[in-house]
Motif scaffolding. Structure first.
Motif, PDB file in Angstrom:
ATOM      1  N   LEU A 257       0.829  -1.211   0.000  1.00  0.00           N
ATOM      2  CA  LEU A 257       0.000   0.000   0.000  1.00  0.00           C
ATOM      3  C   LEU A 257       0.860   1.256   0.000  1.00  0.00           C
ATOM      4  O   LEU A 257       0.519   2.248  -0.654  1.00  0.00           O
ATOM      5  N   THR A 258       1.972   1.221   0.712  1.00  0.00           N
ATOM      6  CA  THR A 258       2.868   2.380   0.728  1.00  0.00           C
ATOM      7  C   THR A 258       3.491   2.601  -0.646  1.00  0.00           C
ATOM      8  O   THR A 258       3.669   3.747  -1.078  1.00  0.00           O
ATOM      9  N   MET A 259       3.813   1.527  -1.351  1.00  0.00           N
ATOM     10  CA  MET A 259       4.358   1.666  -2.705  1.00  0.00           C
ATOM     11  C   MET A 259       3.335   2.309  -3.642  1.00  0.00           C
ATOM     12  O   MET A 259       3.695   3.132  -4.494  1.00  0.00           O
ATOM     13  N   LEU A 260       2.061   1.930  -3.518  1.00  0.00           N
ATOM     14  CA  LEU A 260       1.029   2.580  -4.331  1.00  0.00           C
ATOM     15  C   LEU A 260       0.980   4.073  -4.036  1.00  0.00           C
ATOM     16  O   LEU A 260       0.895   4.906  -4.964  1.00  0.00           O
ATOM     17  N   LYS A 261       1.047   4.419  -2.761  1.00  0.00           N
ATOM     18  CA  LYS A 261       1.021   5.836  -2.381  1.00  0.00           C
ATOM     19  C   LYS A 261       2.240   6.562  -2.933  1.00  0.00           C
ATOM     20  O   LYS A 261       2.127   7.672  -3.478  1.00  0.00           O
ATOM     21  N   MET A 262       3.424   5.950  -2.817  1.00  0.00           N
ATOM     22  CA  MET A 262       4.642   6.571  -3.332  1.00  0.00           C
ATOM     23  C   MET A 262       4.594   6.707  -4.849  1.00  0.00           C
ATOM     24  O   MET A 262       5.194   7.618  -5.418  1.00  0.00           O
ATOM     25  N   GLY A 263       3.883   5.786  -5.500  1.00  0.00           N
ATOM     26  CA  GLY A 263       3.740   5.845  -6.954  1.00  0.00           C
ATOM     27  C   GLY A 263       2.589   6.709  -7.415  1.00  0.00           C
ATOM     28  O   GLY A 263       2.276   6.751  -8.605  1.00  0.00           O
TER      29      GLY A 263
END
Length: 855
Positions: free
Chosen positions: A115-121
């Motif tokens: 989920l954090t990777m989606l936010k960072m992306g």
């Protein structure tokens, strides 16, 4: 060229300039895919499934597939501070500009990281909030057999084998994109593909206790069936795999020799969700091995399977593979061997080149408990195998156990301690050098196994049993390792939970849970604090035992195993009755095999195999002259400045193997190439002239070898010249205490250039007579007048260039940190300073001497 902060750990993992990366033009209409792994580069680059899909997708000219990994925490902070989105390795494209992002779900504790990777992306985390301009987010892998904790965030899940379905997905999404079809209609198209689960089309009603009470799927279909590929030999498998620029966790070429398992151990989820057992033909395996090693230059190969010892022709495969690779000194490993399948002949074959590790998995300490889990080995077989391994010359054996297995009693824990102690005593009796490592993990009753009805032991019980084992196994030469109890507890929560966990995961991501699978990054206090915001009985509902007729969250997925079969196996476990392994050919015992459709146990067909035996090369010329050498002069510039010395050495050795350079090797159990490098280049520094000398078994053409090596080196490592010679025993490298460097400062305007030049002139004029250099908590005095001389200062439109002479420096003081410290004292930013070594000087400053600049 890429600018990366040198303050982060292993900056080279963010480069994306590895050997064998496909090069494609971004033509209009190209369908762009990002394969994402919610863990670090070195973990993700070890995963064979990602390599397979990457190769298949990039095999299509109209698809460009790239990779995305979770940056380490220091890089993540840097990206946030500078407003940088998460981007792909290959083209540095932000994640939100892809058509599709596909995550590999290997470990439940990676969900907050996803989920954090989606936010960072810059992609909306909730699927319902994504619009027509957002990428499609899909996920697959073993954790997808219970997709419900991530149901709020993933558009569609891939269930089962992915080799064929991944192209069907890409074609479906590309067609919808080109036709302008909206997301709802596209999801309907996806759901029609075999093996695709779209959470939005399944209504799952949950009761107040956090458990499902009703499941309704579209078209009356309650569960989505797993995609099963019948014939591994009919599937593509990559040989020209991307070679990581930094050492991966599993740094080897791997060939999957079989999928699934025959044994039916009741605790093992993989043994059920990958049924039926299917083998890749031995001739095909040997072909893949040959091509893969030629395309990568690895010195080790691994034959992957859940139980390599069950492979039909494992002895012949191992024998031929070892003999074919003796001359190139490539070692072969079988990482998943059952005790009863390990023969003395196999042990001898494995150690012919170099010893790889041995791991034995008794799983339980008593025969009764091994019968409960249907682990088909006894104590005598375990101890006999351990003795055979140690007598063959190994000095370390690892033993894997679990605590918290169903029906476990105190005598089972005592049996574990006793078995480990017996193994340790045997090891030390054979040699005082021998060691035993016991790894003790906590059992989690996983979905789609006979133990899915079981509860999981509590956090307090985990700690109590760990402490008992720790107290009882304190001996020299005996190590005990265990997983953090809280990690196991929360893994159990996520692996056995349902959709009510979605908001919990979202809150964890919001509050900074990241890379929680790493013990040093896991914050149990954070997980506990966030869980207290919810009804804990709902969050942890999956940990309790389930009734025989209960509806599981994972009932939305049909892996092909009949529920009645799993229940019968559970009852057999309670009676400590062992079940036989899968028979040859189709059967109807568990329900996965279907002879009419060809889904059945598939063994490797026996074929004549050419042995192609090559004897090891002589290590010295036959006429008695000293061994020949190849002296290579190379430069390390640009992106290669982020590659550490050991990774650079690894890159040269892999290139040498691909170029078929006849390297000589040392003797002993761990042969290593006879190669010497000049002094290591510090991380972040470039150099225009470095030297490496290879000792050879045969003469080579230096000109041709230079061309061949340059073909296989990563970007930034370039061979300038190569020279043949003979090894002299007393020969060594010139060591220069004084060297000349070029420092380049990036500037954006004339004012900034003037500041840099002014600071350089103050340093040159003796503005600092002596400075204190911080080193390991101490301050080392450095007299600049004796060790630093600025020879040239020039300004260019975007750069200021200095030529400096540095040395000799006090022990531990390095040129680049020293220069950065001096300019930081002048209040200048030096993040973008490049420092290039341009030559060594044989005498100290002020004395006449000979330089060795770039030729």
């Amino acid at each position: 060229m890429i600018d990366l902060p040198l303050s982060v750990r292993m900056p080279a993992r963010y480069l994306g300039n590895e050997v064998n990366v496909p090069v494609k033009s971004l033509d209009k209409g190209m369908f762009r895919v990002a394969l994402a792994f919610a863990d670090t580069y070195e973990v993700g680059m070890s995963h064979i499934g990602m390599k397979i899909l990457y190769d298949i997708l990039n095999g299509r000219p109209d698809i460009f597939c790239e990779r995305v990994f979770a940056p380490w925490t220091d890089m993540m902070r840097y990206m946030r501070e500078h407003g940088l989105p998460l981007a792909s390795l290959e083209t540095k494209t932000p994640l939100n500009r892809f058509d599709m992002v596909g995550f590999s779900l290997q470990y439940e504790m990676s969900y907050p990281t996803l989920l954090t990777m989606l936010k960072m992306g810059e992609i909306p985390r909730h699927a319902r909030k994504r619009g027509s301009r957002d990428p499609w987010v899909l996920a697959g892998g073993p954790c997808a057999v219970n997709p419900e904790p991530l149901a709020d965030f993933i558009d569609a899940f891939v269930i089962g084998d992915g080799e064929r379905v991944v192209l069907e997905i890409a074609d479906c999404l590309k067609r919808s994109r080109d036709e302008g079809i909206d997301r709802d209609k596209t999801l309907e198209r996806l759901a029609e593909i075999e093996g695709i689960y779209v959470p939005g089309f399944h209504e799952v009603n949950y009761g107040g206790d956090g458990r499902p009470v009703k499941i309704r799927g579209s078209g009356g279909k309650k569960a989505v069936s797993r995609r099963i590929e019948k014939d591994l030999d009919a599937l593509p498998f990559p040989t020209r795999v991307v070679v990581p620029v930094v050492r991966a966790v599993h740094d080897r070429y791997a060939v999957e020799i079989a999928r699934g398992c025959l044994q039916g151990c009741r605790f093992c989820q993989a043994g059920f969700i990958y049924r039926p057992y299917r083998e890749r033909g031995v001739a095909n395996v040997l072909r893949l091995l040959k091509e893969g090693l030629e395309e990568t230059g690895y010195s080790e190969c691994s034959f992957l399977s859940l139980s390599a010892g069950d492979y039909s022709e494992v002895s012949r495969l191992l024998e031929v593979a070892v003999e074919r690779n003796l001359s190139s000194m490539v070692s072969i490993s079988l990482p998943s061997l059952r005790v009863t399948s390990l023969t003395p002949e196999m042990i001898e074959g494995i150690k012919k080149i170099r010893k790889t590790g041995f791991t034995i998995a008794p799983e339980a300490g008593t025969q009764r408990l091994r019968n409960v889990i249907s682990k088909k080995i006894d104590e005598d077989e375990i101890l006999t195998t351990i003795e055979t391994i140690f007598r063959a010359g190994w000095h370390l054996v690892k033993l894997y156990f679990m605590i918290g297995l169903p029906t476990e009693r105190q005598e089972d824990i005592e049996g574990l301690v006793e078995l480990v102690t017996k193994a340790w005593r045997m090891a030390r009796k054979i040699s005082r050098k021998n060691e035993v490592t016991a790894s003790v993990s906590t059992f989690i009753p996983k979905p789609h196994t006979p133990f899915q009805w079981c509860g999981m032991i509590s956090l307090e019980e985990i700690r109590e049993r760990q402490n008992y084992i720790r107290r009882k196994l304190r001996r020299r030469g005996l190590k005990v390792k265990w997983h953090d109890a809280r990690l196991s507890y929360w893994e159990g929560v996520l692996s056995r939970g349902g959709r009510p966990l979605g908001e919990f995961l979202y809150r964890l991501s919001e509050e900074g849970a990241y890379l929680d699978g790493w013990t040093d990054q896991f914050s149990g206090d954070l997980w506990e604090r966030i869980s207290n915001e919810f009804d804990l009985s709902v969050i942890t509902s999956g940990l309790r035992p389930w009734d025989p007729e209960a509806i599981f969250p994972w009932d939305v997925i049909d892996v092909g195993i009949e529920r009645d079969y799993l229940w019968r196996e559970y009852q057999s476990a309670l009676e400590a009755a062992v079940s036989p392994p899968c028979p040859e050919g189709p059967c109807r015992r568990c329900g996965v095999c279907d002879a009419s459709s060809g889904v059945t146990v598939r063994r490797s067909a026996s074929k004549a195999i050419s042995r192609e035996v090559k004897l090891p090369e002589a290590r010295q010329l036959r006429d008695g002259t000293p061994p020949q050498t190849l002296e290579v002069v190379f430069m390390k510039v640009g992106d290669a400045r982020y590659v550490g010395h050991l990774d650079m050495v690894r890159a040269f050795l892999m290139a040498a193997r691909r170029a078929r350079l006849p390297m000589a090797y040392s003797q002993g159990f761990h042969p290593a190439p006879k190669v010497r490098f000049s002094s290591p280049i510090p991380l972040g520094m470039e150099s225009l002239r470095e030297v490496v000398v290879f000792t050879l078994t045969d003469p080579v053409d230096p000109v041709q070898m230079k061309k061949a090596l340059n073909l296989f080196l990563p970007k930034g490592l370039r061979i300038l010249k190569a020279k043949a010679g003979f090894l002299k025993r007393s020969e060594g490298f010139d060591t220069f205490k004084v060297s000349k460097y070029m420092c380049l400062f990036r500037v954006f305007d004339a004012r900034e250039a003037a500041l840099v030049m002014s600071a350089a002139r103050r340093i040159l004029s003796g503005g600092f007579e002596e400075v204190l250099f911080p080193l390991k908590g101490e301050e080392i005095p450095v007299s600049l007048g004796n060790v630093l001389k600025i020879e040239e200062i020039n300004s260019y439109p975007r750069w200021v260039k200095l030529i400096v002479q540095i040395g000799p420096l006090p022990k531990g003081v390095r040129p680049m940190p020293l220069m950065k410290m001096l300019f930081e004292r002048e209040k200048l930013r030096v993040d973008s300073m490049r420092m290039i070594k341009i030559g060594g000087i044989s005498q100290t400053p002020g004395e006449p001497g000979r330089g060795t600049g770039h030729e």
